[in-house]
Design a protein around this motif. Structure first.
Motif, PDB file in Angstrom:
ATOM      1  N   ALA A  36       0.049  12.996  11.485  1.00 24.78           N
ATOM      2  CA  ALA A  36       0.335  11.805  10.687  1.00 24.78           C
ATOM      3  C   ALA A  36       1.423  12.106   9.669  1.00 24.78           C
ATOM      4  N   VAL A  37       2.022  11.048   9.184  1.00 23.81           N
ATOM      5  CA  VAL A  37       2.898  11.087   8.018  1.00 23.81           C
ATOM      6  C   VAL A  37       2.291  10.117   7.020  1.00 23.81           C
ATOM      7  N   TYR A  38       2.270  10.503   5.747  1.00 22.56           N
ATOM      8  CA  TYR A  38       1.698   9.605   4.744  1.00 22.56           C
ATOM      9  C   TYR A  38       2.656   9.405   3.589  1.00 22.56           C
ATOM     10  N   PHE A  39       2.470   8.273   2.936  1.00 25.54           N
ATOM     11  CA  PHE A  39       3.165   7.926   1.701  1.00 25.54           C
ATOM     12  C   PHE A  39       2.078   7.551   0.704  1.00 25.54           C
ATOM     13  N   ALA A  40       2.041   8.230  -0.432  1.00 23.26           N
ATOM     14  CA  ALA A  40       1.037   7.947  -1.463  1.00 23.26           C
ATOM     15  C   ALA A  40       1.764   7.591  -2.758  1.00 23.26           C
ATOM     16  N   SER A  41       1.530   6.388  -3.245  1.00 25.58           N
ATOM     17  CA  SER A  41       2.174   5.909  -4.463  1.00 25.58           C
ATOM     18  C   SER A  41       1.156   5.875  -5.588  1.00 25.58           C
ATOM     19  N   CYS A  42       1.474   6.606  -6.658  1.00 25.67           N
ATOM     20  CA  CYS A  42       0.569   6.760  -7.805  1.00 25.67           C
ATOM     21  C   CYS A  42       1.019   5.835  -8.929  1.00 25.67           C
ATOM     22  N   TYR A  43       0.181   4.858  -9.240  1.00 27.35           N
ATOM     23  CA  TYR A  43       0.508   3.835 -10.231  1.00 27.35           C
ATOM     24  C   TYR A  43      -0.370   3.954 -11.471  1.00 27.35           C
ATOM     25  N   HIS A  45      -1.188   1.004 -13.286  1.00 32.91           N
ATOM     26  CA  HIS A  45      -1.251  -0.433 -13.514  1.00 32.91           C
ATOM     27  C   HIS A  45      -2.149  -0.759 -14.697  1.00 32.91           C
ATOM     28  N   HIS A  46      -1.513  -1.194 -15.771  1.00 37.09           N
ATOM     29  CA  HIS A  46      -2.233  -1.604 -16.974  1.00 37.09           C
ATOM     30  C   HIS A  46      -3.204  -0.516 -17.424  1.00 37.09           C
ATOM     31  N   GLY A  47      -2.745   0.746 -17.360  1.00 35.19           N
ATOM     32  CA  GLY A  47      -3.557   1.878 -17.804  1.00 35.19           C
ATOM     33  C   GLY A  47      -4.579   2.360 -16.786  1.00 35.19           C
ATOM     34  N   ILE A  48      -4.619   1.743 -15.621  1.00 35.98           N
ATOM     35  CA  ILE A  48      -5.568   2.130 -14.574  1.00 35.98           C
ATOM     36  C   ILE A  48      -4.851   3.023 -13.577  1.00 35.98           C
ATOM     37  N   HIS A  49      -5.408   4.192 -13.329  1.00 35.97           N
ATOM     38  CA  HIS A  49      -4.824   5.111 -12.354  1.00 35.97           C
ATOM     39  C   HIS A  49      -5.323   4.740 -10.969  1.00 35.97           C
ATOM     40  N   GLU A  50      -4.383   4.401 -10.102  1.00 35.42           N
ATOM     41  CA  GLU A  50      -4.732   4.096  -8.726  1.00 35.42           C
ATOM     42  C   GLU A  50      -3.640   4.618  -7.809  1.00 35.42           C
ATOM     43  N   VAL A  51      -4.025   4.883  -6.564  1.00 41.67           N
ATOM     44  CA  VAL A  51      -3.091   5.382  -5.564  1.00 41.67           C
ATOM     45  C   VAL A  51      -3.178   4.473  -4.343  1.00 41.67           C
ATOM     46  N   TRP A  52      -2.037   4.064  -3.852  1.00 43.47           N
ATOM     47  CA  TRP A  52      -1.955   3.269  -2.635  1.00 43.47           C
ATOM     48  C   TRP A  52      -1.390   4.176  -1.560  1.00 43.47           C
ATOM     49  N   ILE A  53      -2.116   4.338  -0.466  1.00 43.43           N
ATOM     50  CA  ILE A  53      -1.744   5.269   0.599  1.00 43.43           C
ATOM     51  C   ILE A  53      -1.482   4.495   1.886  1.00 43.43           C
ATOM     52  N   ASP A  54      -0.356   4.796   2.510  1.00 42.11           N
ATOM     53  CA  ASP A  54      -0.068   4.355   3.871  1.00 42.11           C
ATOM     54  C   ASP A  54       0.000   5.615   4.715  1.00 42.11           C
ATOM     55  N   ALA A  55      -0.746   5.642   5.805  1.00 43.73           N
ATOM     56  CA  ALA A  55      -0.716   6.774   6.722  1.00 43.73           C
ATOM     57  C   ALA A  55      -0.347   6.255   8.105  1.00 43.73           C
ATOM     58  N   ILE A  56       0.639   6.919   8.693  1.00 46.78           N
ATOM     59  CA  ILE A  56       1.111   6.550  10.027  1.00 46.78           C
ATOM     60  C   ILE A  56       0.562   7.574  11.007  1.00 46.78           C
ATOM     61  N   VAL A  94       4.118  -2.911   1.652  1.00 50.82           N
ATOM     62  CA  VAL A  94       5.343  -2.896   0.853  1.00 50.82           C
ATOM     63  C   VAL A  94       6.441  -2.066   1.514  1.00 50.82           C
ATOM     64  N   ALA A  95       6.155  -1.504   2.677  1.00 49.37           N
ATOM     65  CA  ALA A  95       7.156  -0.719   3.397  1.00 49.37           C
ATOM     66  C   ALA A  95       8.136  -1.635   4.100  1.00 49.37           C
ATOM     67  N   GLY A  96       9.291  -1.109   4.378  1.00 45.64           N
ATOM     68  CA  GLY A  96      10.303  -1.881   5.087  1.00 45.64           C
ATOM     69  C   GLY A  96       9.939  -2.066   6.554  1.00 45.64           C
ATOM     70  N   ASP A  97      10.906  -2.507   7.318  1.00 47.87           N
ATOM     71  CA  ASP A  97      10.682  -2.800   8.732  1.00 47.87           C
ATOM     72  C   ASP A  97      11.092  -1.652   9.643  1.00 47.87           C
ATOM     73  N   SER A  98      11.155  -0.454   9.140  1.00 44.42           N
ATOM     74  CA  SER A  98      11.537   0.693   9.961  1.00 44.42           C
ATOM     75  C   SER A  98      10.575   0.845  11.136  1.00 44.42           C
ATOM     76  N   PRO A  99      11.090   1.182  12.305  1.00 40.22           N
ATOM     77  CA  PRO A  99      10.211   1.362  13.464  1.00 40.22           C
ATOM     78  C   PRO A  99       9.231   2.521  13.313  1.00 40.22           C
ATOM     79  N   ILE A 100       9.469   3.418  12.368  1.00 37.49           N
ATOM     80  CA  ILE A 100       8.565   4.557  12.169  1.00 37.49           C
ATOM     81  C   ILE A 100       7.143   4.096  11.863  1.00 37.49           C
ATOM     82  N   PHE A 101       6.996   2.925  11.237  1.00 34.40           N
ATOM     83  CA  PHE A 101       5.672   2.431  10.874  1.00 34.40           C
ATOM     84  C   PHE A 101       4.903   1.882  12.073  1.00 34.40           C
ATOM     85  N   GLY A 102       5.591   1.640  13.178  1.00 34.79           N
ATOM     86  CA  GLY A 102       4.916   1.136  14.373  1.00 34.79           C
ATOM     87  C   GLY A 102       4.201  -0.172  14.086  1.00 34.79           C
TER      88      GLY A 102
END
Length: 146
Positions: A36-43, A45-56, A94-102
């Motif tokens: 897999a390849v993953y993208f993890a975004s650490c935010y 948001h309003h003082g709340i720690h959260e991570v949004w993960i996309d895994a391909i 929130v990812a673009g339309d790259s074919p890598i995301f399938g």
């Protein structure tokens, strides 16, 4: 296992709240094969720690993406829990339309997909082994794996 040689990190500004955020991505291997390849975004948001993960999940090393599936989840605070929890969300929203995301799986499709358990294994690995994600959710003094 996360392939540290493939790991990258960049800082960006969150478009919804104008705060600094960090994104890390890397390849995950199992038994010497890219899983897999993953993208993890650490935010913050309003003082709340959260991570949004996309895994391909899919085959890697070829120029084909027809078997790629993108799952997504949010990891962060939930009601009635002192620890962060993972919730399945639409993959690659929130990812673009790259074919890598399938095929980007909706939450509903992801909940029914036979590879969902494999995705949760990938998420567990990220939470345990990606230092940026781990520190963001659990703090700098938190032991890995717990």
């Amino acid at each position: 296992m996360i392939d540290e040689s493939s790991r990258q990190v960049r800082q960006f500004v969150c478009p919804c709240c104008d705060t600094d955020a960090d994104r890390t991505w890397a390849t995950i291997h199992r038994d010497g094969t890219a899983l897999a390849v993953y993208f993890a975004s650490c935010y913050h948001h309003h003082g709340i720690h959260e991570v949004w993960i996309d895994a391909i999940l899919g085959s890697w090393g070829q120029d084909r993406f027809d078997d790629h599936l993108t799952f997504g989840c949010r990891v962060g605070p939930v009601d009635d829990s002192p620890m962060p929890a993972a919730t399945l969300v639409n993959g690659g929203e929130v990812a673009g339309d790259s074919p890598i995301f399938g095929r980007k799986l909706s939450r509903e499709d992801g909940l029914r997909h036979p590879r969902l358990p494999e995705f949760w294994q990938v998420v567990d690995l990220i939470l345990e082994q990606d230092d940026l994600v781990h520190r963001h959710l659990y703090g700098p003094a938190a032991p890995h794996g717990g």
